[in-house]
Design a protein around this motif. Sequence first.
Motif, short mmCIF file in Angstrom:
data_model
loop_
_atom_site.label_atom_id
_atom_site.label_comp_id
_atom_site.label_asym_id
_atom_site.label_seq_id
_atom_site.Cartn_x
_atom_site.Cartn_y
_atom_site.Cartn_z
N TYR A 150 65.74 54.80 -56.09
CA TYR A 150 65.21 54.12 -57.27
C TYR A 150 66.33 53.88 -58.28
O TYR A 150 67.33 54.60 -58.33
CB TYR A 150 64.07 54.91 -57.94
CG TYR A 150 64.43 56.32 -58.36
CD1 TYR A 150 65.10 56.59 -59.56
CD2 TYR A 150 64.07 57.42 -57.57
CE1 TYR A 150 65.41 57.88 -59.94
CE2 TYR A 150 64.38 58.72 -57.94
CZ TYR A 150 65.05 58.94 -59.13
OH TYR A 150 65.37 60.23 -59.51
N VAL A 151 66.16 52.81 -59.04
CA VAL A 151 67.01 52.50 -60.20
C VAL A 151 66.04 52.19 -61.33
O VAL A 151 65.32 51.20 -61.29
CB VAL A 151 67.92 51.28 -59.93
CG1 VAL A 151 68.72 50.93 -61.19
CG2 VAL A 151 68.86 51.55 -58.76
N GLU A 152 66.02 53.06 -62.35
CA GLU A 152 65.02 52.95 -63.40
C GLU A 152 65.65 53.03 -64.79
O GLU A 152 66.66 53.71 -64.98
CB GLU A 152 63.99 54.08 -63.30
CG GLU A 152 63.18 54.10 -62.03
CD GLU A 152 62.22 55.27 -61.98
OE1 GLU A 152 61.40 55.31 -61.05
OE2 GLU A 152 62.29 56.15 -62.87
N PRO A 153 65.02 52.38 -65.77
CA PRO A 153 65.44 52.62 -67.16
C PRO A 153 65.23 54.10 -67.48
O PRO A 153 64.17 54.66 -67.19
CB PRO A 153 64.48 51.74 -67.97
CG PRO A 153 63.95 50.74 -67.00
CD PRO A 153 63.91 51.43 -65.67
N ALA A 154 66.22 54.73 -68.05
CA ALA A 154 66.12 56.17 -68.32
C ALA A 154 65.65 56.47 -69.74
O ALA A 154 65.28 57.60 -70.03
CB ALA A 154 67.47 56.84 -68.08
N ASP A 155 65.65 55.46 -70.60
CA ASP A 155 65.32 55.74 -72.00
C ASP A 155 64.52 54.59 -72.62
O ASP A 155 64.72 54.25 -73.79
CB ASP A 155 66.61 55.99 -72.79
CG ASP A 155 66.37 56.76 -74.08
OD1 ASP A 155 65.49 57.63 -74.09
OD2 ASP A 155 67.09 56.50 -75.06
N TYR A 156 63.62 54.00 -71.83
CA TYR A 156 62.79 52.92 -72.35
C TYR A 156 61.59 53.52 -73.08
O TYR A 156 60.77 54.21 -72.48
CB TYR A 156 62.31 52.00 -71.22
CG TYR A 156 61.49 50.83 -71.74
CD1 TYR A 156 62.11 49.77 -72.38
CD2 TYR A 156 60.11 50.83 -71.64
CE1 TYR A 156 61.37 48.71 -72.89
CE2 TYR A 156 59.36 49.78 -72.13
CZ TYR A 156 60.00 48.72 -72.76
OH TYR A 156 59.26 47.68 -73.27
N HIS A 157 61.47 53.25 -74.37
CA HIS A 157 60.45 53.88 -75.21
C HIS A 157 59.20 53.01 -75.25
O HIS A 157 58.93 52.33 -76.24
CB HIS A 157 60.99 54.12 -76.61
CG HIS A 157 62.12 55.10 -76.65
ND1 HIS A 157 62.63 55.61 -77.82
CD2 HIS A 157 62.85 55.68 -75.66
CE1 HIS A 157 63.61 56.45 -77.55
NE2 HIS A 157 63.77 56.50 -76.24
N TYR A 158 58.41 53.09 -74.20
CA TYR A 158 57.19 52.27 -74.10
C TYR A 158 56.28 52.46 -75.30
O TYR A 158 55.81 51.50 -75.91
CB TYR A 158 56.45 52.63 -72.81
CG TYR A 158 55.02 52.12 -72.77
CD1 TYR A 158 54.73 50.84 -72.32
CD2 TYR A 158 53.97 52.92 -73.21
CE1 TYR A 158 53.42 50.37 -72.31
CE2 TYR A 158 52.66 52.46 -73.20
CZ TYR A 158 52.40 51.19 -72.75
OH TYR A 158 51.10 50.72 -72.75
N PHE A 159 55.99 53.70 -75.64
CA PHE A 159 55.03 53.98 -76.72
C PHE A 159 55.57 53.55 -78.08
O PHE A 159 54.82 53.08 -78.94
CB PHE A 159 54.65 55.46 -76.73
CG PHE A 159 53.78 55.86 -75.57
CD1 PHE A 159 52.42 55.66 -75.61
CD2 PHE A 159 54.34 56.41 -74.43
CE1 PHE A 159 51.62 56.01 -74.54
CE2 PHE A 159 53.55 56.77 -73.35
CZ PHE A 159 52.18 56.56 -73.41
N GLU A 160 56.85 53.73 -78.29
CA GLU A 160 57.45 53.30 -79.55
C GLU A 160 57.35 51.79 -79.70
O GLU A 160 57.00 51.28 -80.78
CB GLU A 160 58.92 53.74 -79.60
CG GLU A 160 59.65 53.34 -80.86
CD GLU A 160 61.11 53.77 -80.85
OE1 GLU A 160 61.95 53.00 -81.36
OE2 GLU A 160 61.40 54.87 -80.33
#
Length: 493
Positions: A150-160
Amino acid sequence: MKKTVFLLAIFFALNSCSREDLQNENVRTEMSQKDPLTAKQINERINQAIKTDGTFNWKNESDHFVWSAIFRGNKMVSIGFGTSKDDFDRSKSPNSNDIEKEVLSVIKKYEGKEERNFLLLSDQYLNQMDVVIENEETVSALRQMKNIRYVEPADYHYFEFEAQYNAAAKSSGSGSSGCGFSSSTLSTADYTSTAPSAKIPWAFAKHNIPDAWSYSTGAGVTIGLIDTGVSPEQSLLGGSFNSGASSGRTISKYGVYNSDGSGDQCGHGTKMASVMAAPRNNAGLPVGVAYNANLIAYRAAENVVLETSSEQTAVKTAFTELGNNTNVKIISMSMGHIFSVGKIEDGVKYAYSKGKLIFCAGGTSTSFTSFVGVIFPASMPETQAITGVKENTSNQKCDVCHSGSQIDFTFQMERASGNTVPVLSYYNGQADYVGGSSVATAATAGIAALVWAKNPSWTRDQVLTKMRQSATYYPNVNSSYGYGNINVLKAVQ
């Protein structure tokens, strides 16, 4: 003739302008395609996927979408590598070092930087690393590699981000989710008293827990709690952990989030520790389910929403460390996210591979996440997903609880009055109430400790089978509530 030449000149001039305009438009389109999507666009896609498919996973999205979220998430990336989707354990992966070097070389090539300028963390137990990536081409190249899981965003603040665009999200106050330091005067209808001077929460009797104490109190079993820590001001979860009828056990506290200690700065973890293992005290305060069990508590997050890279890394670390602790049999976590996080998934699988029985909260809704089913990581097959139900039912979820086909067990935690489960407060000598799938999960972990303490030679699967056999719907499974409520007396006999 001159007129014809003039007209042809005009035609070629116009045609030339059209081609030039078209070329310029193509350039503008290409540039536009390389611009990252907005956070609003990313969140809309995530919400759509969950509403339509019941789940969201970065693996199913385009390179541009993933890179856009990386760009909006401080350019931090979590990479899982290995020869197969289950190749997460470095100790069982002979080629992990070579694969890691190959991954780093690809990043170096496309980013044009030395390793020290983009590598943030290389996990010592898992085939996982955190890096900084700026270029979409790097993301595309990595995702095409055969040894990338996997390659994923590590710090994407969905709730923010959701709070910026969604009025319901803003009003829900997700930034302090699950937190609170209040104390309450307990209603006399919500507990009974027991020697030496402890209060038994009403919910315990609904599951025959007090009767089960004649057979088991959790002695000799160690539970790992992954949460927001434990209050340094609550002595019954500190120096007085052995008091009253509780003795011969230990409580240990670790901080793996933000390097600021093990102390609870939210209040949630303290309440989970209380319902799970608070002593059968002589202070007139609530007792826990497994009041003679050992407890290891990890502070791994600011609150129950695992949004930031530091929280997700801390949770991963807690799972791997508890997995490596041979004294730990049970792990409980009443936190999560609305979609999967690769590094946490690796941590859960690692702990599970070490024989741990893992309980996770099925989900407690905020005003804008009611469309979500069972949350992550309770949605994983390696975990037991728990939700809360109303008093005297096994198939009526509490007002804020989630349900779904992935739920394994339920726990009664909400009364007709609206009151929930009495627990220790953050502050010494005081009590409070706590509800949702969080308290249901911690209580069920305590129940597992009672069963395992009664049968210390049993394996995880044997303990789990006994819990299922002692539940409402066994041998059947309810489509939204699993095996239902556990009759704990039956489970320990």
